[in-house]
Design a protein around this motif. Sequence first.
Motif, short mmCIF file in Angstrom:
data_model
loop_
_atom_site.label_atom_id
_atom_site.label_comp_id
_atom_site.label_asym_id
_atom_site.label_seq_id
_atom_site.Cartn_x
_atom_site.Cartn_y
_atom_site.Cartn_z
N SER A 493 -18.69 17.51 17.02
CA SER A 493 -17.30 17.08 16.98
C SER A 493 -16.45 18.10 17.69
O SER A 493 -16.94 19.03 18.30
CB SER A 493 -16.83 16.91 15.52
N PRO A 497 -10.95 20.33 11.93
CA PRO A 497 -11.11 19.37 10.84
C PRO A 497 -11.36 17.97 11.38
O PRO A 497 -10.80 17.55 12.38
CB PRO A 497 -9.75 19.45 10.11
N MET A 498 -12.25 17.26 10.71
CA MET A 498 -12.60 15.90 11.13
C MET A 498 -11.38 15.00 11.06
O MET A 498 -10.66 14.96 10.06
CB MET A 498 -13.71 15.37 10.20
N ALA A 499 -11.12 14.27 12.16
CA ALA A 499 -10.02 13.31 12.20
C ALA A 499 -10.62 11.94 12.43
O ALA A 499 -11.04 11.61 13.54
CB ALA A 499 -9.02 13.67 13.30
N SER A 502 -7.90 5.92 12.70
CA SER A 502 -6.94 5.41 11.72
C SER A 502 -6.18 4.19 12.23
O SER A 502 -6.00 3.22 11.50
CB SER A 502 -5.96 6.51 11.30
N GLU A 506 -7.73 2.91 17.62
CA GLU A 506 -8.73 3.95 17.41
C GLU A 506 -9.98 3.37 16.73
O GLU A 506 -11.11 3.71 17.09
CB GLU A 506 -8.16 5.08 16.55
N ASP A 525 -15.16 11.68 15.25
CA ASP A 525 -13.92 12.46 15.32
C ASP A 525 -13.12 11.96 16.52
O ASP A 525 -13.62 11.96 17.65
CB ASP A 525 -14.25 13.94 15.48
N HIS A 527 -10.92 13.33 18.12
CA HIS A 527 -10.62 14.38 19.09
C HIS A 527 -11.88 14.90 19.80
O HIS A 527 -11.81 15.85 20.58
CB HIS A 527 -9.91 15.55 18.41
N SER A 567 -8.54 9.64 20.62
CA SER A 567 -7.11 9.82 20.36
C SER A 567 -6.29 9.60 21.63
O SER A 567 -5.32 8.84 21.63
CB SER A 567 -6.85 11.22 19.81
#
Length: 607
Positions: A493, A497-499, A502, A506, A525, A527, A567
């Motif tokens: 990743s 922090p894992m995103a 959402s 995405e 992730d 990102h 993203s």
Amino acid sequence: MSDTLHAAFVEQAVKNPDAPAVYSDAGVLTYDELNERSRALAERLVADGAGPGVPVGICVERTPDLVVGILAILRTGACYLPLDPNYPSERLAFMVRDSGTRMLLTTPASRAGCPAGPTVVVLGETVTTEPGERPVPVVPDDTAYIIYTSGSTGRPKGVALHHPGCVAMLAEMDRLFEGRDLSGVSAASSVCFDMSVMEIFAALCRGGAVVLVESAVHLPDSRYADRITHLNVVPSVMNSLLDAGSLPPNVRTVVFGGEPLRRKLVDRAYRETGADRVYNAYGPTEGTVFCSVELVPEDESDEPTIGPPSPGVRAYVLDENLRQLPAGVSGELYIGGVGLAHGYVNRPRTTAERFVPDPFLDGERMYRTGDVVAFTEDGALRFGGRADHQVKLRGFRIELEEVEARLTGCPEVREAAAAVRGGRLIGYVVPEGDARERVWSDAALQSAITGRLSTQLPDHMVPATVVFLAALPLAPGGKLDRSALPEPPAPASSGGPMAAPSTATEIALAEIWGELLDLEPAGIDVHAAFYDLGGDSLLLIRLARLMTRRFDRRVRVPDLFSFRDISSLAGWLDDDSGAAREAVTSARLRAGTRRAALRGRAAPSGR
């Protein structure tokens, strides 16, 4: 057989005026239509100064206009310089400038990306001339086309190929294939790749049809996939097509080239397609497409060779003192014969280094290929790899030194190396100055470097990922030890922090990525870059195709170099403002991403 690359087409147009000559999603042309359009355009080009000895650039998307333009240029006696509209503008400008091209043929759709300087002739504008083409004499040794290849000095070099070599190549196709084999030839190679010459002219010189496709990975989307009877393909691409179950249904003959071919794939091609013949072909650009071809039998255990030398080709396996080696002993392959190129455009020193006197035939030349081979007892050639730092990746020839020169040209880079690992091109970088202190946590630096390279190099030459090193590994003599370059880190990743996905866009993108990368969509992730999660350039082409279908919006591979993670892709897809998209692109890829920004801005209405 005719004495020029295009003359046999004219003969076929007289014999079969109503037969289809070109199929593409943009339309179909008959032989008569193709003949008349290219004749009329040739008249106009002659009036504008085209003629023997004049290179004319052609920067046209993959529509019937591409074939019209190439034929028109040849009919003037000029040679054509293929310019892929998807190539970086900087590279296109270099090719035009280096070759001395002063006239450029394009279309309204591709004109904005054309280099400045040459006189521009726009296809599609009204051209009317009286029937009856003025004959243009072509001297037997006239150049037919110029293909630019990767260069070990950091600059691409143009290879000038002449009509006799092209005619000999077509004669070999005539010997190998029946007319029905070539009734529908897939033309999926970039015009900047010499396989495109065979794909276009092998069909048109036998009364068959050219089936234009964006790329081999786009074959399933072609309206005319069922017309394809002959497929030229790189082994790695064929594996991808077979994995997806998307090979055209009526393929009779398959020709592999550009990469080593293994028996396992040959067996799979026979088993999972309708092909009754599979060939393995070999040839550097300097030898006019093919120098050797083997019909690979079904149900044998031996690994394929690259075949015996084609008629008219001289092949020598020599040691470092240019002494011939016996069968079974490996050495460097030298080739000669009618297909040998004139040399490199405006590169007399490089030409003299690679095109050397033939010690076995007075007054002739031979080309030093850099490939290691050995003759078998029955006269075929067995490929054993490279003697230098050139690599083949998915059929494209890449000089690692050119990639390294571009990496070192980045202001953040002190030293650089490149290598192929696991079927991916990897860049290795020793950072410069302040960058050296922050690379271990700053993924944006990697994006900045690869983003800058995407403005300078074709997509296949941009490293899939960049590995940062404190120092390059050196051999005892102080030279780079390529074998000691480390494997790239396992796909991971973004490191923060894992995103999780959402928004609706995405989530949709994560589903596509998950399908291609065999990952759970919810665990991706947003990102993390596509390459860092295990993607490669073949999967990138499939990603562009799936996104185009899912979002009903044209997405191209260059767009995916601009927006490398979910993203940024989602932000681009959700933003309908061209100005805002340009701002996002510029911000993400910084000052070195002019081409990427243009690609992002043009994506909604582009190819």
